[in-house]
Design a protein around this motif. Structure first.
Motif, PDB file in Angstrom:
ATOM      1  N   PHE A   1       0.905  -1.054  -0.068  1.00  0.00           N
ATOM      2  CA  PHE A   1       0.029  -0.084   0.061  1.00  0.00           C
ATOM      3  C   PHE A   1       0.896   1.268   0.102  1.00  0.00           C
TER       4      PHE A   1
ATOM      5  N   ASN B   1       3.228   2.010  -5.501  1.00  0.00           N
ATOM      6  CA  ASN B   1       2.472   2.637  -6.414  1.00  0.00           C
ATOM      7  C   ASN B   1       1.493   1.715  -6.945  1.00  0.00           C
TER       8      ASN B   1
ATOM      9  N   PRO C   1      -1.250  -0.568  -5.192  1.00  0.00           N
ATOM     10  CA  PRO C   1      -1.681  -1.546  -3.860  1.00  0.00           C
ATOM     11  C   PRO C   1      -2.458  -2.690  -4.391  1.00  0.00           C
TER      12      PRO C   1
ATOM     13  N   ALA D   1     -10.559   4.900  -7.653  1.00  0.00           N
ATOM     14  CA  ALA D   1      -9.661   5.403  -6.489  1.00  0.00           C
ATOM     15  C   ALA D   1     -10.031   4.747  -5.239  1.00  0.00           C
TER      16      ALA D   1
ATOM     17  N   PHE E   1     -10.684   1.313   1.033  1.00  0.00           N
ATOM     18  CA  PHE E   1     -10.422   0.153   0.258  1.00  0.00           C
ATOM     19  C   PHE E   1     -10.821  -1.197   0.943  1.00  0.00           C
TER      20      PHE E   1
ATOM     21  N   ARG F   1     -12.224  -3.011  -2.637  1.00  0.00           N
ATOM     22  CA  ARG F   1     -11.272  -2.573  -3.911  1.00  0.00           C
ATOM     23  C   ARG F   1     -10.884  -3.705  -4.629  1.00  0.00           C
TER      24      ARG F   1
ATOM     25  N   ILE G   1       1.636   8.999  -5.692  1.00  0.00           N
ATOM     26  CA  ILE G   1       0.369   8.802  -4.855  1.00  0.00           C
ATOM     27  C   ILE G   1       0.594   7.941  -3.636  1.00  0.00           C
TER      28      ILE G   1
ATOM     29  N   TYR H   1      -1.495   5.842  -0.679  1.00  0.00           N
ATOM     30  CA  TYR H   1      -2.786   5.159  -0.559  1.00  0.00           C
ATOM     31  C   TYR H   1      -3.234   4.964   0.703  1.00  0.00           C
TER      32      TYR H   1
ATOM     33  N   PRO I   1      -6.467   7.339  -0.457  1.00  0.00           N
ATOM     34  CA  PRO I   1      -5.685   7.411  -1.617  1.00  0.00           C
ATOM     35  C   PRO I   1      -5.470   9.163  -2.011  1.00  0.00           C
ATOM     36  N   ARG I   2      -4.159   9.626  -2.145  1.00  0.00           N
ATOM     37  CA  ARG I   2      -4.220  11.086  -2.644  1.00  0.00           C
ATOM     38  C   ARG I   2      -2.861  11.319  -3.224  1.00  0.00           C
TER      39      ARG I   2
END
Ligand code: HEM
Length: 373
Positions: free
Chosen positions: A65, A68, A70, A249, A253, A281, A353, A355, A359-360
């Motif tokens: 996680f 890049n 997850p 996104a 998750f 997810r 990014i 997670y 996630p951001r």
């Protein structure tokens, strides 16, 4: 030469001994504590691996996680154990069963008789005794009725359209007048907080808003629908983009549940007291549910006939997110004004990014907002 061979033999013996202790003993402790203790029932557990004592499989979870990609977490399980849709593991401090395909996730989320909420202790402690996570079932029903009514359905939501539009128009105007780039993600979070505090508290003092929003961000760090279909509105079409973003996104998750009794699903046992990690997810990136699941393809939602339980950004069952319609309305109004009148210039497009917990982009989408002349 003799001495050299002796030292070599000693080193090999130490290495072998360490290997036996680490893998033959330490690696078996969780298996003994949680699996063997079930007696004959252990043969009905789904495949999987209980990991190391205390940390279980947290290390491999965090590693994936924080990378890049997850989704390799679930893809690896499918590769190793087959597409059973259920895997035993030890995560977040508890023996757990991950359920990761449509059929198994649906069964767990729909069954309040056999499954209760199972969020980690940290979540319960941070959200408090009076939160949705901790109150008894009867009180939960009452609280849901109270909080759901003002933010669901066309009639209730249409009351806020004007207010949301006002904030969006003013915010975009303000951002585009700034010389320096802004962290768009933080600005958007403030926007959503303005809306929620307006709806539930009825006031919008900047200082109060700021402190509520800051507390929420801290809280998230500590713990881990229906489309609003309003024909005639220009932003109606944006829903495809929104659904694809929510799928890809997967903000949440997984949802945490706990088995109240021994439960059998698809021939596998979920022992009483074990956590059940409903891996939303996993469904969103399952190639048997969405073709080319890793691609961002809003057009996949055109004439899409969803299979029940195949789209779970807001969860399902009695705990389904009461804010889903409001969230979609806010995103729709924002996209409408943003796409018509503004452009975004990201400072580091395609940047990294993270997670966890959500996630951001690492730079919170540092960007300039520019008005289209
Ligand atoms: C894109 C935005 C959002 C996403 C992805 C999201 C996702 C979720 C999910 C997956 C759950 C179910 C958790 C579970 O089953 O254990 C949930 C529950 C919840 N959400 Fe949201 N949510 C969003 C926006 C909102 C908003 C705007 C509000 C408030 C206005 C809200 C309030 C809640 C509440 C109170 C619960 C707990 C419901 C219960 O336990 O009965 N959410 N959310």
């Amino acid at each position: 030469m003799g001495l050299y061979l002796n030292i070599l033999a000693l080193v090999l013996a130490v290495l072998l001994g360490t290997y036996v202790i680490v893998f033959g003993f330490l690696k078996k402790i969780n298996e003994w504590c949680y699996v063997s203790s079930l007696g004959e029932k252990k043969h009905s557990l789904p495949p999987g691996d209980m990991g190391w004592p205390i940390i279980g499989n947290m290390w491999s979870f965090l590693k994936v996680f924080r990378s890049n990609d997850p989704d390799t977490f679930i893809y690896n399980k499918v590769k190793r154990y087959g597409r059973t849709g259920m895997y035993k593991t030890y995560l977040f401090g508890s023996p757990s069963i991950i359920v990761s395909i449509l059929e198994t996730c649906r069964k767990v989320l729909a069954d309040d008789e056999q499954f209760g909420l199972g969020y980690p202790l940290s979540t319960k402690q941070l959200t408090g005794k009076k939160s949705f996570h901790s109150i008894p079932n009867s009180e939960h029903k009452r609280l849901r009725r109270l909080t759901t009514a003002p933010i669901n359905g066309h009639e209730a939501l249409s009351m806020y359209i004007g207010y949301i539009e006002e904030i969006v128009v003013n915010s975009l105007d303000e951002w585009s007048s700034m010389k320096e780039p802004i962290e768009l993600l933080n600005e958007l979070r403030q926007f959503t907080f303005k809306v929620i505090t307006h709806i539930f508290l009825g006031f919008t003092a900047e200082s109060v808003m700021g402190s509520v929003e800051k507390r929420y961000a801290d809280l998230n760090y500590g713990m881990k629908s229906a489309a609003v279909n309003i024909p005639g509105f220009a932003f109606y079409k944006a829903l495809k983009v929104i659904d694809e973003t929510l799928r890809r996104a997967s903000v949440s998750f997984c949802n945490f549940r706990e088995a109240k009794v021994d439960v059998n699903i698809n021939g596998y046992l979920i022992p009483k007291g074990w956590k059940v990690l409903v891996w939303n997810r996993g469904i969103h990136i399952d190639p048997q549910v969405y073709s080319n699941p890793k691609e961002f393809l809003p057009q996949r939602w055109e004439n899409h006939q969803p299979r029940a339980g195949s789209f779970l950004p807001f969860g399902a069952g009695s705990r389904i997110c009461p804010g889903a319609d409001l969230a979609k309305l806010e995103i729709s109004i924002f996209l409408h004004y943003f796409l018509l009148n503004y452009e975004l210039e990201q400072i580091k497009p395609g940047g990294p990014i993270v997670y966890l917990p959500l996630p951001r982009p690492v730079d919170n989408c540092l960007a300039k907002v520019m008005k289209i002349e």
